[in-house]
Motif scaffolding. Structure first.
Motif, mmCIF file in Angstrom:
data_model
loop_
_atom_site.group_PDB
_atom_site.id
_atom_site.type_symbol
_atom_site.label_atom_id
_atom_site.label_comp_id
_atom_site.label_asym_id
_atom_site.label_seq_id
_atom_site.Cartn_x
_atom_site.Cartn_y
_atom_site.Cartn_z
ATOM 1 N N LYS A 156 -14.958 7.304 32.226
ATOM 2 C CA LYS A 156 -14.308 6.221 32.979
ATOM 3 C C LYS A 156 -12.821 6.128 32.636
ATOM 4 O O LYS A 156 -12.028 5.681 33.448
ATOM 5 N N GLN A 157 -12.468 6.565 31.436
ATOM 6 C CA GLN A 157 -11.082 6.460 30.972
ATOM 7 C C GLN A 157 -10.272 7.736 31.209
ATOM 8 O O GLN A 157 -9.098 7.800 30.839
ATOM 9 N N ALA A 158 -10.919 8.732 31.806
ATOM 10 C CA ALA A 158 -10.206 9.986 32.087
ATOM 11 C C ALA A 158 -9.074 9.727 33.075
ATOM 12 O O ALA A 158 -9.106 8.766 33.841
ATOM 13 N N ILE A 159 -8.095 10.603 33.054
ATOM 14 C CA ILE A 159 -6.906 10.403 33.889
ATOM 15 C C ILE A 159 -7.129 10.862 35.324
ATOM 16 O O ILE A 159 -6.851 10.126 36.257
ATOM 17 N N THR A 160 -7.657 12.075 35.484
ATOM 18 C CA THR A 160 -7.819 12.590 36.844
ATOM 19 C C THR A 160 -9.223 12.296 37.379
ATOM 20 O O THR A 160 -10.179 12.138 36.612
ATOM 21 N N LEU A 161 -9.308 12.248 38.674
ATOM 22 C CA LEU A 161 -10.590 12.017 39.334
ATOM 23 C C LEU A 161 -11.579 13.139 39.005
ATOM 24 O O LEU A 161 -12.766 12.891 38.789
ATOM 25 N N LYS A 162 -11.057 14.352 38.926
ATOM 26 C CA LYS A 162 -11.898 15.504 38.600
ATOM 27 C C LYS A 162 -12.503 15.352 37.204
ATOM 28 O O LYS A 162 -13.702 15.583 37.010
ATOM 29 N N GLU A 163 -11.690 14.956 36.213
ATOM 30 C CA GLU A 163 -12.186 14.756 34.843
ATOM 31 C C GLU A 163 -13.213 13.629 34.799
ATOM 32 O O GLU A 163 -14.213 13.715 34.090
ATOM 33 N N LYS A 164 -12.976 12.565 35.546
ATOM 34 C CA LYS A 164 -13.912 11.438 35.592
ATOM 35 C C LYS A 164 -15.257 11.910 36.129
ATOM 36 O O LYS A 164 -16.305 11.622 35.547
ATOM 37 N N LYS A 165 -15.209 12.640 37.235
ATOM 38 C CA LYS A 165 -16.437 13.107 37.875
ATOM 39 C C LYS A 165 -17.191 14.102 36.982
ATOM 40 O O LYS A 165 -18.406 13.985 36.801
ATOM 41 N N GLU A 166 -16.480 15.061 36.420
ATOM 42 C CA GLU A 166 -17.122 16.065 35.561
ATOM 43 C C GLU A 166 -17.738 15.426 34.319
ATOM 44 O O GLU A 166 -18.849 15.771 33.920
ATOM 45 N N GLY A 167 -17.027 14.492 33.708
ATOM 46 C CA GLY A 167 -17.558 13.791 32.546
ATOM 47 C C GLY A 167 -18.779 12.965 32.889
ATOM 48 O O GLY A 167 -19.783 12.965 32.169
ATOM 49 N N PHE A 168 -18.705 12.270 34.008
ATOM 50 C CA PHE A 168 -19.829 11.460 34.447
ATOM 51 C C PHE A 168 -21.065 12.340 34.679
ATOM 52 O O PHE A 168 -22.163 12.021 34.208
ATOM 53 N N ILE A 169 -20.882 13.444 35.368
ATOM 54 C CA ILE A 169 -22.002 14.356 35.648
ATOM 55 C C ILE A 169 -22.588 14.908 34.348
ATOM 56 O O ILE A 169 -23.811 14.963 34.182
ATOM 57 N N GLU A 170 -21.735 15.287 33.412
ATOM 58 C CA GLU A 170 -22.212 15.785 32.119
ATOM 59 C C GLU A 170 -23.031 14.708 31.402
ATOM 60 O O GLU A 170 -24.103 14.982 30.854
ATOM 61 N N GLY A 171 -22.543 13.489 31.420
ATOM 62 C CA GLY A 171 -23.242 12.390 30.747
ATOM 63 C C GLY A 171 -24.598 12.090 31.368
ATOM 64 O O GLY A 171 -25.614 12.026 30.672
ATOM 65 N N VAL A 172 -24.630 11.930 32.686
ATOM 66 C CA VAL A 172 -25.908 11.582 33.320
ATOM 67 C C VAL A 172 -26.889 12.747 33.288
ATOM 68 O O VAL A 172 -28.106 12.526 33.295
ATOM 69 N N THR A 173 -26.383 13.957 33.211
ATOM 70 C CA THR A 173 -27.275 15.111 33.071
ATOM 71 C C THR A 173 -28.043 15.021 31.750
ATOM 72 O O THR A 173 -29.248 15.314 31.702
ATOM 73 N N LEU A 174 -27.373 14.600 30.689
ATOM 74 C CA LEU A 174 -28.061 14.417 29.401
ATOM 75 C C LEU A 174 -29.079 13.277 29.472
ATOM 76 O O LEU A 174 -30.182 13.387 28.931
#
Length: 165
Positions: free
Chosen positions: A68-86
């Motif tokens: 949520k605190q990532a700067i770019t939309l791409k980083e936000k989306k990739e981080g979110f996907i990685e988190g919910v995948t776990l």
């Protein structure tokens, strides 16, 4: 000054063993205060899929919170996907684990509609309401109760049921 406090909190937290009570408290704090998110994430950095499913799910939640605190939309989306995948991995491994279902519910309830991660709110909510009385850990029970009482996903009637349990 703030960075020193975060660093000290991280060091103290990671030196402790990863006991679930501490992790639960850190999750609650990180979800309510973004200055504590990094420490929560750092405490769970070394968790792998070989650890307890609850820890894997909390690591997923930590990654989602940090994203949520990532700067770019791409980083936000990739981080979110990685988190919910776990989180989803943990649920696949232990579908009847109330804690991992609770973690998913919290993420789904607080995720923007844009991310389209809201499909299991009702299912998880009903599962939690049904299994709540069977929770043996008083710490976990209180943790879930505190969440339910402030949640918009639960009706006043459902909140009353939890209070009466």
């Amino acid at each position: 000054m703030k960075s020193i406090l975060v660093l000290l909190a991280t060091l103290c937290f990671t030196m402790q063993s990863l006991d679930l009570n501490s992790i639960r408290d850190a999750y609650k704090d990180a979800a309510q205060d973004k200055t504590k998110t990094e420490a929560f994430y750092n405490a769970l950095k070394k968790v792998t899929k070989k650890n307890k499913v609850e820890l894997v799910a909390y690591k997923g939640a930590a990654i989602a919170l940090v994203s949520k605190q990532a700067i770019t939309l791409k980083e936000k989306k990739e981080g979110f996907i990685e988190g919910v995948t776990l989180v989803e991995y943990a649920i696949t491994k232990a579908p009847n684990n109330i804690e991992v279902r609770f973690i998913r519910l919290g993420i789904q309830e607080n995720t923007p509609k844009l991310l389209k991660y809201k499909d299991n709110i009702e299912k998880d909510k009903l599962f939690i309401l049904k299994q709540y009385k069977n929770i043996s850990s008083s710490h976990l029970k209180n943790h879930i109760k505190d969440y339910i009482l402030q949640s918009k996903a639960f009706t006043d009637e459902e909140k009353t049921l939890i209070l009466d349990s």
